[in-house]
Design an enzyme around this catalytic site. Structure first.
Site, short mmCIF file in Angstrom:
data_model
loop_
_atom_site.label_atom_id
_atom_site.label_comp_id
_atom_site.label_asym_id
_atom_site.label_seq_id
_atom_site.Cartn_x
_atom_site.Cartn_y
_atom_site.Cartn_z
N ASP A 222 0.76 -1.30 0.01
CA ASP A 222 0.07 -0.02 0.01
C ASP A 222 0.89 1.32 -0.11
O ASP A 222 2.25 1.08 -0.06
CB ASP A 222 -0.86 -0.05 1.21
CG ASP A 222 -0.41 -0.03 2.43
OD1 ASP A 222 0.93 0.12 2.35
OD2 ASP A 222 -0.98 0.06 3.78
N ASP B 177 -8.35 -7.46 1.35
CA ASP B 177 -7.20 -7.80 2.26
C ASP B 177 -7.59 -7.65 3.77
O ASP B 177 -8.59 -6.57 4.05
CB ASP B 177 -5.87 -6.74 2.22
CG ASP B 177 -6.24 -5.40 2.24
OD1 ASP B 177 -5.80 -5.09 3.41
OD2 ASP B 177 -6.71 -4.99 1.24
#
Length: 430
Positions: free
Chosen positions: A123, A337
């Site tokens: 990320d 996720d």
């Protein structure tokens, strides 16, 4: 509550103009990142898709476990791969704070550094940075505000509640400033000042070398004023476009997903989808606040998903518990996720794959099951070698090895749940 408003006018809210699609150079990742739709269900919007990356194949729908600092908690990367998880999520923010990215790059990237030869997604660090406490947020529980003219309104527990913040996890660092160029914050580890923005985030993710990366974005909390959310949305769009331009300069066989924002305001979400899908991103992540609970998230996704292009993969950020998965897969969400299975394992929740559910290992009836594994249908290392009675004993004895064995099982259970979903979609049963 899902909100709607008239056509958004952003010019008055943000000084920097948005980068137009026509301003981007040619970009083609098709020689190393391929996306295919294998089957579209006739019963729902669920679909089976396939992504090919330099480090392997990802079949979707897929659950992505979170390896915060390059490893799943209590499980090494080799054992993680043995659970047949196909993609691992690593947090750039925590890697910047805790590791030497130059050393990782010198070692050949994160795959070689941690010896995990499967696809990895990183990320941008935005979510974790803004978890330190958004300066403009009414949801800032750190209680720190140096501007007397902008006192923080303390909300009660129910008003503060937000789906993505339900774990209650806090970081000890703090944000110093939010500028057009990015965010300055203090490391929770040693207090060092760190800058993270649309350019530096991509630089860090290049050093890590994951297969899929994410542009830098701002995460305004659920209860922030709508005009400030709109300003944040425009800033995020500018940041994401800047990150994309930085990525295109040096792709390194990495794909990059956009992140759709707009909170629970559907018009802002549409505006975000319209702008970001006009840019040459490889995939689409669904980010930002998704509401105060699962029902609000489901309502928001029901409205959003028809506007998401089906020609690219999509990923729902930060959601992946059993209850949520049941509702989001039929809507057409490809991957998601969460730390759900690992956190559940640590709290004694054992996941069952064939009938997605869980039971508590601490329950007394498990003490006598000396000839029964955690799940009779499971082929994980734990179930092939140890009894439910033994795992119960380890949990009750507070033995550290319990966390490893339970985590190993839960990750394999999630992978099997995903296998089952894909098979059902192929048969038009979902």
């Amino acid at each position: 509550m899902i909100k709607s408003c008239g056509k958004i006018t952003q010019e008055r809210l943000y000084e920097l103009p948005l980068i137009k699609a026509s301003e981007f150079p040619k970009y083609d990742s098709s020689d190393y990142f391929k996306f295919e739709v294998i089957h579209q269900s006739k019963k729902s919007n669920a679909r089976v898709t396939k992504i090919t990356t330099p480090h392997g194949i990802i079949m979707q729908p897929n659950f992505v476990p979170v390896g915060t600092v390059g490893t799943i908690k209590f499980l090494d990367p080799v054992s993680t791969k043995e659970t047949k998880s196909q993609l691992m999520f690593v947090n750039t923010y925590h890697m910047v704070v805790n590791s030497d990215l130059k050393l990782i790059e010198k070692a050949g990237g994160i795959h070689k550094f941690i010896n995990y030869q499967n696809p990895i997604i990183t990320d941008s660090g935005g979510f974790q940075v803004f978890s330190l406490g958004h300066p403009e947020s009414k949801n800032n529980e750190n209680g720190v505000d140096n501007d007397d003219s902008n006192k923080i309104e303390v909300l009660n527990k129910e008003e503060r509640r937000e789906l993505k913040g339900m774990s209650g996890k806090k970081y000890e660092g703090s944000i110093s400033s939010i500028q057009d160029t990015g965010v300055t914050f203090q490391s929770y580890k040693n207090g060092d000042t760190i800058e993270l923005g649309p350019v530096s985030s991509i630089k860090y993710q290049k050093q890590l070398g994951a297969d899929i990366i994410i542009p830098f974005d701002e995460l305004p909390p659920y209860h922030m004023d709508e005009e400030k959310i709109l300003r944040s949305l425009h800033r995020t769009h500018h940041w994401e476009a800047t990150s994309l331009l930085e990525h295109i300069k040096d792709p390194r066989k990495q794909a990059i997903y956009s992140v759709i924002h707009g909170g629970v305001n559907i018009e802002m979400r549409k505006e975000s989808i319209e702008y970001l899908t006009s840019l040459p991103f490889d995939g689409i992540a669904l980010g930002g606040s998704l509401g105060k609970d699962r029902n609000e998230m489901k309502e928001l996704l029901k409205i959003m998903m028809p506007f998401i292009p089906k020609s690219k993969p999509n990923h729902l950020l930060g959601i992946g518990d059993l209850e949520s998965i049941t509702s989001i897969i039929p809507l057409g969400v490809d991957s998601f996720d969460s730390s759900y299975p690992t956190r559940s394992a640590r709290h004694g929740q054992i996941i069952i794959a064939d009938d997605p559910s869980f039971y508590l290992i601490k329950n007394q009836e498990n003490k006598l099951k000396i000839d029964e594994p955690l799940d009779k249908s499971c082929d994980c290392h734990t179930c092939k070698n140890y009894s439910r009675a033994y795992i119960h004993h380890l949990f009750k004895s507070h033995e550290q090895i319990y966390f490893t064995l339970a985590t190993q099982h839960n990750l394999r259970a999630m992978a099997r749940i995903m296998e089952n979903y894909r098979n059902k979609i192929l048969q038009d049963e979902v």
